[in-house]
Design a protein around this motif. Structure first.
Motif, PDB file in Angstrom:
ATOM      1  N   VAL A 192      80.050  11.143  47.294  1.00 18.27           N
ATOM      2  CA  VAL A 192      81.290  10.820  46.594  1.00 18.27           C
ATOM      3  C   VAL A 192      81.491   9.314  46.720  1.00 18.27           C
ATOM      4  O   VAL A 192      81.379   8.759  47.818  1.00 18.27           O
ATOM      5  N   LEU A 193      81.775   8.670  45.584  1.00 22.25           N
ATOM      6  CA  LEU A 193      82.094   7.243  45.566  1.00 22.25           C
ATOM      7  C   LEU A 193      83.595   7.077  45.406  1.00 22.25           C
ATOM      8  O   LEU A 193      84.249   7.879  44.736  1.00 22.25           O
ATOM      9  N   ASP A 194      84.141   6.016  45.945  1.00 22.93           N
ATOM     10  CA  ASP A 194      85.559   5.708  45.757  1.00 22.93           C
ATOM     11  C   ASP A 194      85.714   5.041  44.390  1.00 22.93           C
ATOM     12  O   ASP A 194      85.888   3.829  44.281  1.00 22.93           O
ATOM     13  N   PHE A 195      85.658   5.874  43.354  1.00 19.26           N
ATOM     14  CA  PHE A 195      85.711   5.376  41.982  1.00 19.26           C
ATOM     15  C   PHE A 195      87.019   4.646  41.676  1.00 19.26           C
ATOM     16  O   PHE A 195      86.999   3.606  41.014  1.00 19.26           O
ATOM     17  N   PRO A 196      88.175   5.139  42.140  1.00 18.41           N
ATOM     18  CA  PRO A 196      89.405   4.374  41.861  1.00 18.41           C
ATOM     19  C   PRO A 196      89.344   2.935  42.395  1.00 18.41           C
ATOM     20  O   PRO A 196      89.825   2.009  41.740  1.00 18.41           O
ATOM     21  N   ALA A 197      88.725   2.727  43.554  1.00 20.51           N
ATOM     22  CA  ALA A 197      88.599   1.368  44.101  1.00 20.51           C
ATOM     23  C   ALA A 197      87.698   0.520  43.214  1.00 20.51           C
ATOM     24  O   ALA A 197      87.979  -0.659  42.978  1.00 20.51           O
ATOM     25  N   ILE A 198      86.606   1.104  42.728  1.00 18.00           N
ATOM     26  CA  ILE A 198      85.689   0.374  41.847  1.00 18.00           C
ATOM     27  C   ILE A 198      86.414  -0.036  40.571  1.00 18.00           C
ATOM     28  O   ILE A 198      86.379  -1.198  40.151  1.00 18.00           O
ATOM     29  N   ARG A 199      87.081   0.938  39.944  1.00 14.76           N
ATOM     30  CA  ARG A 199      87.793   0.679  38.680  1.00 14.76           C
ATOM     31  C   ARG A 199      88.866  -0.396  38.870  1.00 14.76           C
ATOM     32  O   ARG A 199      88.988  -1.312  38.054  1.00 14.76           O
ATOM     33  N   LYS A 200      89.619  -0.322  39.966  1.00 17.72           N
ATOM     34  CA  LYS A 200      90.680  -1.293  40.224  1.00 17.72           C
ATOM     35  C   LYS A 200      90.119  -2.712  40.382  1.00 17.72           C
ATOM     36  O   LYS A 200      90.670  -3.670  39.849  1.00 17.72           O
ATOM     37  N   GLN A 201      88.999  -2.827  41.098  1.00 17.30           N
ATOM     38  CA  GLN A 201      88.402  -4.151  41.319  1.00 17.30           C
ATOM     39  C   GLN A 201      87.853  -4.747  40.030  1.00 17.30           C
ATOM     40  O   GLN A 201      87.933  -5.959  39.817  1.00 17.30           O
ATOM     41  N   LEU A 202      87.294  -3.919  39.175  1.00 21.08           N
ATOM     42  CA  LEU A 202      86.741  -4.437  37.920  1.00 21.08           C
ATOM     43  C   LEU A 202      87.828  -4.733  36.891  1.00 21.08           C
ATOM     44  O   LEU A 202      87.622  -5.542  35.990  1.00 21.08           O
ATOM     45  N   ALA A 203      88.975  -4.093  37.027  1.00 19.98           N
ATOM     46  CA  ALA A 203      90.071  -4.307  36.076  1.00 19.98           C
ATOM     47  C   ALA A 203      90.987  -5.452  36.494  1.00 19.98           C
ATOM     48  O   ALA A 203      91.731  -5.977  35.677  1.00 19.98           O
ATOM     49  N   ALA A 204      90.919  -5.841  37.755  1.00 23.34           N
ATOM     50  CA  ALA A 204      91.869  -6.863  38.274  1.00 23.34           C
ATOM     51  C   ALA A 204      91.653  -8.213  37.634  1.00 23.34           C
ATOM     52  O   ALA A 204      90.639  -8.567  37.150  1.00 23.34           O
TER      53      ALA A 204
ATOM     54  N   THR B  86      77.551  -6.680  42.554  1.00 18.38           N
ATOM     55  CA  THR B  86      78.197  -7.235  41.376  1.00 18.38           C
ATOM     56  C   THR B  86      77.644  -6.529  40.144  1.00 18.38           C
ATOM     57  O   THR B  86      76.469  -6.725  39.794  1.00 18.38           O
ATOM     58  N   PRO B  87      78.443  -5.703  39.478  1.00 15.04           N
ATOM     59  CA  PRO B  87      77.959  -5.046  38.259  1.00 15.04           C
ATOM     60  C   PRO B  87      77.571  -6.096  37.204  1.00 15.04           C
ATOM     61  O   PRO B  87      78.322  -7.045  36.956  1.00 15.04           O
ATOM     62  N   VAL B  88      76.387  -5.914  36.623  1.00 15.79           N
ATOM     63  CA  VAL B  88      75.890  -6.821  35.587  1.00 15.79           C
ATOM     64  C   VAL B  88      75.608  -6.083  34.277  1.00 15.79           C
ATOM     65  O   VAL B  88      75.299  -6.714  33.269  1.00 15.79           O
ATOM     66  N   LYS B  89      75.707  -4.765  34.316  1.00 18.12           N
ATOM     67  CA  LYS B  89      75.536  -3.908  33.152  1.00 18.12           C
ATOM     68  C   LYS B  89      76.601  -2.829  33.223  1.00 18.12           C
ATOM     69  O   LYS B  89      77.210  -2.617  34.271  1.00 18.12           O
ATOM     70  N   GLU B  90      76.783  -2.113  32.118  1.00 18.06           N
ATOM     71  CA  GLU B  90      77.700  -0.988  32.165  1.00 18.06           C
ATOM     72  C   GLU B  90      77.259  -0.053  33.283  1.00 18.06           C
ATOM     73  O   GLU B  90      76.080   0.240  33.433  1.00 18.06           O
ATOM     74  N   TRP B  91      78.228   0.403  34.055  1.00 17.78           N
ATOM     75  CA  TRP B  91      77.939   1.230  35.232  1.00 17.78           C
ATOM     76  C   TRP B  91      79.116   2.162  35.455  1.00 17.78           C
ATOM     77  O   TRP B  91      80.268   1.723  35.438  1.00 17.78           O
ATOM     78  N   LEU B  92      78.833   3.428  35.594  1.00 16.14           N
ATOM     79  CA  LEU B  92      79.863   4.448  35.786  1.00 16.14           C
ATOM     80  C   LEU B  92      80.887   4.422  34.652  1.00 16.14           C
ATOM     81  O   LEU B  92      82.056   4.718  34.845  1.00 16.14           O
ATOM     82  N   GLY B  93      80.427   4.020  33.469  1.00 13.71           N
ATOM     83  CA  GLY B  93      81.311   3.946  32.312  1.00 13.71           C
ATOM     84  C   GLY B  93      82.185   2.707  32.284  1.00 13.71           C
ATOM     85  O   GLY B  93      83.052   2.586  31.423  1.00 13.71           O
TER      86      GLY B  93
ATOM     87  N   ALA C 203      67.883   7.629  39.453  1.00 14.12           N
ATOM     88  CA  ALA C 203      69.322   7.385  39.592  1.00 14.12           C
ATOM     89  C   ALA C 203      69.575   6.201  40.528  1.00 14.12           C
ATOM     90  O   ALA C 203      70.463   5.371  40.267  1.00 14.12           O
ATOM     91  N   MET C 204      68.797   6.111  41.594  1.00 15.02           N
ATOM     92  CA  MET C 204      68.939   4.971  42.509  1.00 15.02           C
ATOM     93  C   MET C 204      68.562   3.675  41.802  1.00 15.02           C
ATOM     94  O   MET C 204      69.261   2.666  41.924  1.00 15.02           O
ATOM     95  N   ARG C 205      67.462   3.718  41.056  1.00 10.52           N
ATOM     96  CA  ARG C 205      67.019   2.525  40.316  1.00 10.52           C
ATOM     97  C   ARG C 205      68.068   2.088  39.296  1.00 10.52           C
ATOM     98  O   ARG C 205      68.310   0.896  39.113  1.00 10.52           O
ATOM     99  N   GLN C 206      68.675   3.056  38.618  1.00  7.94           N
ATOM    100  CA  GLN C 206      69.694   2.745  37.616  1.00  7.94           C
ATOM    101  C   GLN C 206      70.873   2.043  38.271  1.00  7.94           C
ATOM    102  O   GLN C 206      71.400   1.060  37.742  1.00  7.94           O
ATOM    103  N   ALA C 207      71.289   2.506  39.434  1.00  7.76           N
ATOM    104  CA  ALA C 207      72.414   1.883  40.136  1.00  7.76           C
ATOM    105  C   ALA C 207      72.087   0.445  40.531  1.00  7.76           C
ATOM    106  O   ALA C 207      72.878  -0.468  40.269  1.00  7.76           O
TER     107      ALA C 207
END
Length: 130
Positions: A118-130, A82-89, A48-52
């Protein structure tokens, strides 16, 4: 285990994770652990760590707060990358992300056998959608 000892172990664990020294996880993680309530092997945890870190270039954990009490460790981390592949959907956009992770560990014999995070998923989603 002393507070100083747990602080040293956790610091070494975080240093190994940031250096991608996943072969060192035997020093820090029991053979099987409860991971967010699910029993998994250390190998599954490392996968799981490697995947991230494979999905998020320059994935880096920065320790902001560390609380230690009765063989338990609570950490608040700022994570960047910096996400370079699909991550957390979510699909990569080329944008960097910065978010908070809160992780809790229970140690036994110098290694952790329970982890919750727990990850701050809303912050991640907001940054990738901006």
């Amino acid at each position: 285990m002393t507070i100083a000892g747990l602080r040293q172990i956790y610091s070494a664990y975080l240093e190994a994770a940031n250096a991608r020294e996943f072969d060192r996880m035997t020093e820090f993680v029991h053979d099987t652990i409860s991971f967010n309530g699910e029993i998994i092997t250390r190998d599954e945890y490392v996968a799981a760590m490697r995947q991230a870190v494979d999905s998020v270039q320059n994935y880096f954990w920065h320790l902001d707060d560390l609380i230690i009490e009765d063989g338990r460790v609570a950490a608040r981390l700022t994570v960047t990358g910096t996400p370079v592949k699909e991550w957390l959907g979510l699909q990569p956009t080329g944008r960097d992300v910065t978010f908070t992770e809160c992780s809790f560990y229970q140690f036994r014999d110098g290694r952790f056998d329970h982890m919750w995070y727990v990850l701050d998923f809303p912050a991640i989603r907001k940054q990738l959608a901006a």
